[in-house]
Design a protein around this motif. Sequence first.
Motif, short mmCIF file in Angstrom:
data_model
loop_
_atom_site.label_atom_id
_atom_site.label_comp_id
_atom_site.label_asym_id
_atom_site.label_seq_id
_atom_site.Cartn_x
_atom_site.Cartn_y
_atom_site.Cartn_z
N VAL A 238 -40.00 -41.80 24.11
CA VAL A 238 -40.90 -40.91 23.40
C VAL A 238 -40.16 -39.66 22.93
CG1 VAL A 238 -42.95 -39.45 23.61
CG2 VAL A 238 -42.97 -41.75 24.57
N VAL A 239 -39.31 -39.10 23.78
CA VAL A 239 -38.53 -37.92 23.41
C VAL A 239 -37.64 -38.26 22.21
CG1 VAL A 239 -36.65 -36.40 24.14
CG2 VAL A 239 -38.60 -36.76 25.64
N ALA A 240 -37.00 -39.44 22.24
CA ALA A 240 -36.11 -39.85 21.15
C ALA A 240 -36.87 -40.01 19.83
CB ALA A 240 -35.40 -41.14 21.51
N ARG B 199 -39.02 -34.19 33.04
CA ARG B 199 -38.55 -33.20 34.02
C ARG B 199 -39.18 -33.48 35.39
NH1 ARG B 199 -38.50 -29.61 29.67
NH2 ARG B 199 -40.64 -28.95 29.95
N SER B 200 -40.47 -33.82 35.39
CA SER B 200 -41.14 -34.13 36.66
C SER B 200 -40.52 -35.36 37.31
CB SER B 200 -42.63 -34.39 36.44
OG SER B 200 -43.26 -33.24 35.97
N LEU B 201 -40.23 -36.37 36.52
CA LEU B 201 -39.64 -37.60 37.05
C LEU B 201 -38.22 -37.36 37.58
CD1 LEU B 201 -40.83 -40.08 34.31
CD2 LEU B 201 -41.52 -40.12 36.71
N ASP B 202 -37.47 -36.51 36.89
CA ASP B 202 -36.09 -36.23 37.29
C ASP B 202 -36.00 -35.24 38.45
OD1 ASP B 202 -35.15 -37.96 35.37
OD2 ASP B 202 -34.71 -36.38 33.90
N SER B 203 -37.10 -34.54 38.75
CA SER B 203 -37.06 -33.52 39.80
C SER B 203 -36.96 -34.13 41.20
CB SER B 203 -38.32 -32.64 39.72
OG SER B 203 -39.46 -33.37 40.12
N GLU C 246 -40.90 -45.32 34.11
CA GLU C 246 -41.58 -44.18 33.50
C GLU C 246 -40.58 -43.25 32.82
OE1 GLU C 246 -44.83 -43.07 33.09
OE2 GLU C 246 -45.34 -45.11 33.67
N ALA C 247 -39.43 -43.03 33.47
CA ALA C 247 -38.41 -42.16 32.89
C ALA C 247 -37.90 -42.76 31.58
CB ALA C 247 -37.27 -41.95 33.87
N GLN C 248 -37.71 -44.07 31.53
CA GLN C 248 -37.23 -44.71 30.29
C GLN C 248 -38.27 -44.60 29.18
OE1 GLN C 248 -34.15 -45.80 29.64
NE2 GLN C 248 -34.93 -45.98 27.56
#
Length: 158
Positions: A152-154, A117-121, A145-147
């Motif tokens: 990790v989320v996946a 969320r921080s990276l996408d903000s 970093e987003a990837q």
Amino acid sequence: MVVAGLLATSFSVAAHAQWKWRDKSGQMHLSDLPPPADVAEKDVLQRPDTAKFKAAPAPSPASASVAASAPRAAVDPELEARMKRTEQERTAQQKKEEERVAAVKAENCARAKEHLRSLDSGIRLSRVNEKGEREILDDKQRAEEAQRSRNVVASECR
């Protein structure tokens, strides 16, 4: 006295192991019961002398089910209680470890989602490099970093 000793010895011969076989790992077994079905015929080294002992008739299915449902009197109750307690402790430890792993995965999932969320903000993000200097993430670093966070989320958020 000697006659009693000879008589006891003659009866104890029937109690000796009558089957002898080698298992898959090469270990030798002696038993009054036949070897398991998975033991090859060539590995059965000794069989009981069937002329000496008359085979008992095979139990009927009805009597076999009654025998299976009957409690085993030969089992030591203290040993059985200890085995049951050990099994309960093992399952409790296993459950505790599974809960710990689940909690770690949940925390990793939450952290990865927050980081994503921080990276996408779009706000400026910085990190400290190996020299201890602060550096602002450029678009390429932000995408990397987003990837990583998505991976990790996946893996952790299932």
